[in-house]
Each structure stands twice: as C-alpha cells, then as structure tokens.
Design a protein around this motif. Structure first.
Motif, mmCIF file in Angstrom:
data_model
loop_
_atom_site.group_PDB
_atom_site.id
_atom_site.type_symbol
_atom_site.label_atom_id
_atom_site.label_comp_id
_atom_site.label_asym_id
_atom_site.label_seq_id
_atom_site.Cartn_x
_atom_site.Cartn_y
_atom_site.Cartn_z
ATOM 1 N N VAL A 227 -60.870 -11.097 31.569
ATOM 2 C CA VAL A 227 -60.002 -9.922 31.607
ATOM 3 C C VAL A 227 -60.433 -8.919 30.550
ATOM 4 C CG1 VAL A 227 -57.643 -9.129 31.191
ATOM 5 C CG2 VAL A 227 -58.052 -11.150 32.578
ATOM 6 N N GLY A 228 -60.862 -9.416 29.394
ATOM 7 C CA GLY A 228 -61.169 -8.548 28.273
ATOM 8 C C GLY A 228 -62.567 -7.977 28.257
ATOM 9 N N GLN A 229 -63.445 -8.364 29.198
ATOM 10 C CA GLN A 229 -64.799 -7.827 29.182
ATOM 11 C C GLN A 229 -64.761 -6.337 29.471
ATOM 12 O OE1 GLN A 229 -67.342 -10.031 31.796
ATOM 13 N NE2 GLN A 229 -67.880 -11.471 30.190
ATOM 14 N N LYS A 230 -65.457 -5.582 28.625
ATOM 15 C CA LYS A 230 -65.452 -4.137 28.755
ATOM 16 C C LYS A 230 -66.873 -3.620 28.809
ATOM 17 C CE LYS A 230 -61.328 -3.846 25.984
ATOM 18 N NZ LYS A 230 -60.817 -3.668 24.671
ATOM 19 N N GLN A 231 -67.026 -2.489 29.425
ATOM 20 C CA GLN A 231 -68.300 -1.807 29.399
ATOM 21 C C GLN A 231 -68.239 -0.770 28.300
ATOM 22 O OE1 GLN A 231 -68.930 -0.367 33.357
ATOM 23 N NE2 GLN A 231 -69.559 -2.363 34.090
ATOM 24 N N ILE A 232 -69.250 -0.762 27.456
ATOM 25 C CA ILE A 232 -69.259 0.089 26.280
ATOM 26 C C ILE A 232 -70.348 1.136 26.449
ATOM 27 C CG2 ILE A 232 -69.512 0.122 23.784
ATOM 28 C CD1 ILE A 232 -68.869 -2.966 23.959
ATOM 29 N N ASP A 233 -69.987 2.417 26.373
ATOM 30 C CA ASP A 233 -70.966 3.503 26.436
ATOM 31 C C ASP A 233 -71.336 3.924 25.024
ATOM 32 O OD1 ASP A 233 -71.065 3.651 29.210
ATOM 33 O OD2 ASP A 233 -69.302 4.953 29.282
ATOM 34 N N LEU A 234 -72.639 3.929 24.726
ATOM 35 C CA LEU A 234 -73.120 4.259 23.393
ATOM 36 C C LEU A 234 -74.187 5.345 23.456
ATOM 37 C CD1 LEU A 234 -73.781 0.658 22.051
ATOM 38 C CD2 LEU A 234 -71.939 2.164 21.338
ATOM 39 N N PRO A 235 -74.141 6.313 22.528
ATOM 40 C CA PRO A 235 -75.270 7.238 22.410
ATOM 41 C C PRO A 235 -76.337 6.594 21.531
ATOM 42 C CG PRO A 235 -73.503 7.912 20.956
ATOM 43 C CD PRO A 235 -73.004 6.706 21.713
ATOM 44 N N VAL A 236 -77.574 6.610 21.989
ATOM 45 C CA VAL A 236 -78.679 5.978 21.267
ATOM 46 C C VAL A 236 -79.823 6.977 21.192
ATOM 47 C CG1 VAL A 236 -80.287 4.034 21.293
ATOM 48 C CG2 VAL A 236 -77.981 3.724 22.161
ATOM 49 N N LEU A 237 -80.494 7.048 20.046
ATOM 50 C CA LEU A 237 -81.655 7.925 19.916
ATOM 51 C C LEU A 237 -82.782 7.443 20.816
ATOM 52 C CD1 LEU A 237 -81.761 8.605 16.090
ATOM 53 C CD2 LEU A 237 -81.095 10.176 17.903
ATOM 54 N N LYS A 238 -83.475 8.369 21.443
ATOM 55 C CA LYS A 238 -84.527 8.058 22.400
ATOM 56 C C LYS A 238 -85.747 7.412 21.748
ATOM 57 C CE LYS A 238 -85.380 10.693 26.536
ATOM 58 N NZ LYS A 238 -85.844 11.939 27.084
ATOM 59 N N ASN A 239 -86.089 7.798 20.534
ATOM 60 C CA ASN A 239 -87.249 7.272 19.793
ATOM 61 C C ASN A 239 -88.555 7.467 20.546
ATOM 62 O OD1 ASN A 239 -85.760 6.506 17.625
ATOM 63 N ND2 ASN A 239 -85.777 4.337 18.055
ATOM 64 N N LEU B 291 -69.365 9.082 4.746
ATOM 65 C CA LEU B 291 -70.646 8.386 4.712
ATOM 66 C C LEU B 291 -71.581 8.882 5.800
ATOM 67 C CD1 LEU B 291 -69.580 4.677 4.140
ATOM 68 C CD2 LEU B 291 -70.621 6.204 2.497
ATOM 69 N N SER B 292 -72.861 8.729 5.551
ATOM 70 C CA SER B 292 -73.865 9.036 6.569
ATOM 71 C C SER B 292 -74.242 7.729 7.242
ATOM 72 C CB SER B 292 -75.095 9.659 5.927
ATOM 73 O OG SER B 292 -76.132 9.733 6.862
ATOM 74 N N PHE B 293 -73.910 7.595 8.511
ATOM 75 C CA PHE B 293 -74.144 6.359 9.238
ATOM 76 C C PHE B 293 -75.409 6.423 10.090
ATOM 77 C CE2 PHE B 293 -69.568 6.036 8.480
ATOM 78 C CZ PHE B 293 -69.508 4.749 7.993
ATOM 79 N N SER B 294 -76.280 7.387 9.854
ATOM 80 C CA SER B 294 -77.452 7.551 10.719
ATOM 81 C C SER B 294 -78.335 6.308 10.736
ATOM 82 C CB SER B 294 -78.255 8.771 10.298
ATOM 83 O OG SER B 294 -78.720 8.617 8.973
ATOM 84 N N GLN B 295 -78.474 5.615 9.594
ATOM 85 C CA GLN B 295 -79.305 4.417 9.582
ATOM 86 C C GLN B 295 -78.561 3.217 10.154
ATOM 87 O OE1 GLN B 295 -78.094 5.896 6.857
ATOM 88 N NE2 GLN B 295 -77.293 4.389 5.441
ATOM 89 N N TRP B 296 -77.267 3.333 10.432
ATOM 90 C CA TRP B 296 -76.474 2.231 10.961
ATOM 91 C C TRP B 296 -76.375 2.280 12.477
ATOM 92 C CZ3 TRP B 296 -71.647 1.066 7.488
ATOM 93 C CH2 TRP B 296 -72.042 0.977 6.158
ATOM 94 N N HIS B 297 -76.772 3.389 13.091
ATOM 95 C CA HIS B 297 -76.608 3.569 14.537
ATOM 96 C C HIS B 297 -77.564 2.682 15.320
ATOM 97 C CE1 HIS B 297 -74.320 7.583 14.773
ATOM 98 N NE2 HIS B 297 -74.019 6.975 13.666
ATOM 99 N N PRO B 298 -77.186 2.322 16.539
ATOM 100 C CA PRO B 298 -78.104 1.577 17.400
ATOM 101 C C PRO B 298 -79.327 2.426 17.736
ATOM 102 C CG PRO B 298 -75.916 1.730 18.396
ATOM 103 C CD PRO B 298 -75.895 2.538 17.164
ATOM 104 N N LYS B 299 -80.452 1.756 17.892
ATOM 105 C CA LYS B 299 -81.694 2.448 18.209
ATOM 106 C C LYS B 299 -82.305 1.840 19.464
ATOM 107 C CE LYS B 299 -82.810 3.520 13.409
ATOM 108 N NZ LYS B 299 -81.508 3.275 12.896
ATOM 109 N N LEU B 300 -82.966 2.676 20.245
ATOM 110 C CA LEU B 300 -83.686 2.200 21.416
ATOM 111 C C LEU B 300 -84.963 1.528 20.927
ATOM 112 C CD1 LEU B 300 -83.755 2.177 24.510
ATOM 113 C CD2 LEU B 300 -84.984 4.322 24.397
#
Length: 155
Positions: free
Chosen positions: A43-55, A128-137
C-alpha cells in the motif's frame, strides 16, 4: 555511492526528471501472504519524481538509468534531521531531571525541545548549499537483451 535504478520521465536543458520506485524486501519473503507488514509495504509503495543533473549523458524519455547519492550526504542529512532534534530532547529531559523538576513538566519540556529542534533544523537547512548532496546521473542502464549472446546450434 548509493545507487538506484530509475526511469527518465522528462528532459529539461541540463536536468533530467527520473522516477524511482521505492522498494520493499517483502517481495522475496516466504511469509508475505500472512504478514501485515507485506500488505503495508504494498500500500505504501510510492513513485518518487526527482530532478537529476544530466552530467553529459545522452538520455531519452523512458530510458532506464542509474542514479546515485553519496553516502556522506545520506549520513549528514540523517544526522541533521534526526540527531539534532533528538539530542535537544534528551539534553532537555536530562537537565530537567537533574534540576529536580516534576516529571510531567520534564516530559513536556523535552517534547517542546524536540519540536524546537525540528524548527531549527528547518531554518538551518534552508541556508545550506545541498548541491553536492543531490542525486547524480551515473550511467544509462544497459539493456538486458544486449548481454545475451545469440548462437545457433548446428547438429
């Protein structure tokens, strides 16, 4: 780096929107039919949309990709979100207890300290600057069919 498989849903200039599905370990358990946790996980499974840098990767919509988050980002954000408010609550409860204050007031003060800890973390995190914490492709996920060699057997 913690890696996760995702599907590209939208492409912007240098950002790719990916959709990752939160997984549960219940799919491999033998007792999943009689387990309440399995039902809650489904029931709790969710789809998560994330912005990710293209790299610099050339990806298209519906491509399967691997995204990654550095372990340090997970550890630091967990400590920030949970550690600081809990530490504020524990120190407040211990301080009230050592001061000989009544238990009801001590519990109420600890709860208020917990809430104030969350408020402080929210305000601190906005600066804070979270740029280094973001998900990356990291890479495009190779097609599984491409790895199966095709052979003919002549008899």
């Amino acid at each position: 780096m913690v890696e996760e498989s995702a599907r590209v849903t939208k492409i912007e200039s240098d950002t790719v929107w990916v959709q990752a599905i939160a997984k549960s370990a219940c799919g491999s358990c033998q007792a999943q039919k009689g387990c309440g946790h399995s039902l809650l996980a489904k029931v709790g499974q969710k789809q998560i949309d994330l912005p990710v840098l293209k790299n610099g990767f050339d990806v298209q919509v519906n491509d399967q990709v691997i995204i990654g988050v550095p372990e340090q980002a997970i550890l630091r954000s967990s400590m920030l979100m949970y550690g600081i408010p809990l530490l504020a609550m524990i120190i407040t409860a211990m301080g009230f207890s050592l001061a000989g204050i009544e238990e009801k007031v001590s519990v109420l003060g600890a709860f208020v300290a917990l809430i104030l800890g969350f408020v402080w973390v929210n305000r601190y995190a906005s600066r804070l600057s979270f740029s280094q914490w973001h998900p990356k492709l990291i890479r495009k996920q190779a097609s599984e069919l491409a790895h199966i060699p095709m052979c003919e057997v002549n008899e």
